[in-house]
Write an enzyme that holds these catalytic residues in place. Structure first.
Site, PDB file in Angstrom:
ATOM      1  N   LYS A   1       0.796  -1.228   0.000  1.00  0.00           N
ATOM      2  CA  LYS A   1       0.000   0.000   0.000  1.00  0.00           C
ATOM      3  C   LYS A   1       0.831   1.281   0.000  1.00  0.00           C
ATOM      4  CE  LYS A   1      -4.069  -2.079   2.065  1.00  0.00           C
ATOM      5  NZ  LYS A   1      -5.026  -2.075   3.191  1.00  0.00           N
TER       6      LYS A   1
ATOM      7  N   GLY B   1       9.540  -1.542  10.756  1.00  0.00           N
ATOM      8  CA  GLY B   1       8.884  -0.264  11.038  1.00  0.00           C
ATOM      9  C   GLY B   1       9.865   0.825  11.414  1.00  0.00           C
TER      10      GLY B   1
ATOM     11  N   GLY C   1      11.816  -6.235   7.414  1.00  0.00           N
ATOM     12  CA  GLY C   1      10.493  -6.711   7.020  1.00  0.00           C
ATOM     13  C   GLY C   1      10.518  -7.739   5.901  1.00  0.00           C
TER      14      GLY C   1
END
Length: 395
Positions: free
Chosen positions: A198, A374, A351
């Site tokens: 996204k 993050g 990640g």
């Protein structure tokens, strides 16, 4: 951000050291399935042991929401850590309280205890000052080696540093050094590769990188919002309608900044979101109305590999497609292999990108793999990380 004090500036002999690590490792049936984060902390732990510290390790695991959950206990981590260090690690059943204080009072130089999951306390994620004080009471010095949790202002990552001297661990120091230099004094050409699902998750990163990179390669689910912003019909591909104007603004910003923005020319499309779906490769302007794009195509992969080969510094965050499914893994694999083959300095932003280079057996060819998904994202956005800001500044 100011330079932070490091472990080399502290005499640890005989001192109780509260060392915040990131042992939030994946588990299945009580077994650790990936010990990368544990191994990443070993140099810091070994340094403390060698310097005669009494080492008090603290970590979270999972999201127990302030309650005790048996599956989130750190018992298996303690056993595995002891095997890796070839040294006993005393795993405690609590992270504060009388039993913990008694165990610590009996420690000798070089001993290691592992506290229970700090997130079993509601005050941890709330950065409760009383809990932070209880943690601080256990030690003389605080070492933060949990880069993966540095973007959280929690009691064991930020609050505790208000009460006792606080310095960065070796892993934290390396993460800040590598990412800091990459973003402030990059070798050029500097290429960033941004993928993932996204746009909304990467807005700050893309915006910040457009100010400093020479090339920006876009892939993954977020690329279809950019494709739609260019006027292409993307069929049933993932799209964020409310981010189309933002994508247009990024395309415009790249032009104004002289950044080479690369978007997919061709894609692998599927009749449905399934590894058994019918698939084909089409140009970006030929996606059938009832099909969805799930990977960059071979022409795009080849173009991206060429850009990578001609770069001096590359940062990668986010896969090029649904690489967990074999039919949609080739784009991510192609980028991983191109990075493995380049002479450039390569940084993997944690990640899914870290998982991808592991999956395709090229992790050992990367110069730096960040342990914080993050945290590295927020660092790449130019944000201050609370767990880093809280550390003592260099004199």
């Amino acid at each position: 951000m100011k330079q932070k004090q490091t472990m080399n500036q502290v005499d640890f002999a005989g001192k109780r050291v509260f060392c915040r690590v990131d042992f939030n490792v994946p588990m299945k049936d009580g077994m650790i399935t990936d010990d990368t984060r544990i191994r990443a902390s070993l140099p810091t732990i070994q340094h403390l042991v060698d310097k005669g510290a009494k080492v008090i390790l603290a970590s979270h695991m999972g999201r127990p929401k302030g309650e005790v959950h048996e599956e989130f206990r750190l018992t298996a981590v303690g056993v595995h850590l002891s095997e890796l260090l070839h040294k006993p690690v005393q795993k405690l059943d609590e992270s504060i309280g009388e039993s913990v204080e008694i165990a610590i009072s009996g420690m000798e130089k070089g001993d290691i205890v592992l506290l229970e999951n700090v997130r079993f306390h509601k005050g941890e994620e709330k950065n409760d000052s009383a809990l932070a004080e209880q943690f601080a009471k256990l030690a003389d010095v605080y070492v933060n080696d949990a880069f993966g949790a540095a973007h959280r202002a929690h009691a064991s990552t930020e609050g505790i540093a208000k009460h006792i001297p606080a310095v960065s661990g070796l892993l934290m120091e390396k993460e800040l050094d590598v990412l800091g230099k990459a973003l402030s004094k990059p070798e050029r050409p500097f290429t960033a590769i941004i993928g993932g699902a996204k746009v909304k998750d990467k807005i700050g990163v893309i915006d910040h990188l457009l100010d400093i990179v020479d090339n920006l390669l876009i892939g993954g689910g977020l690329s279809y919002t950019f494709s739609k912003a260019q006027g292409y019909d993307i069929g049933k591909s993932l799209v964020e309608e409310d981010k189309i104007e933002l994508a247009k603004s990024f395309i415009e910003k790249a032009k104004n900044k002289g950044v080479n923005l690369f978007l997919p020319m061709d894609v692998v499309v599927a009749s449905e979101f399934s590894k058994d779906a019918e698939t084909k490769v089409v140009n970006i302007d030929e996606i059938p109305s009832d099909w969805m794009g799930l990977d960059i195509g071979p022409k795009t992969t080849s173009q991206y590999a060429d850009v990578i080969a001609n770069s001096k510094l590359i940062i990668w965050n986010g896969p090029m497609g649904v690489f967990e499914m074999a039919p949609f893994a080739e784009g991510t694999k192609g980028v991983a292999n191109a990075m493995a083959a380049t002479q450039a300095y390569t940084v993997i932003g944690g990640g899914d990108s870290a998982a991808a280079v592991e999956k395709f057996d090229v992790a050992d060819k990367m110069d730096h793999i960040s342990t914080g998904g993050g945290a590295s994202l927020e660092f790449m956005e130019g944000k201050d990380l609370p767990g880093v800001v809280a550390l003592n500044d260099q004199n």
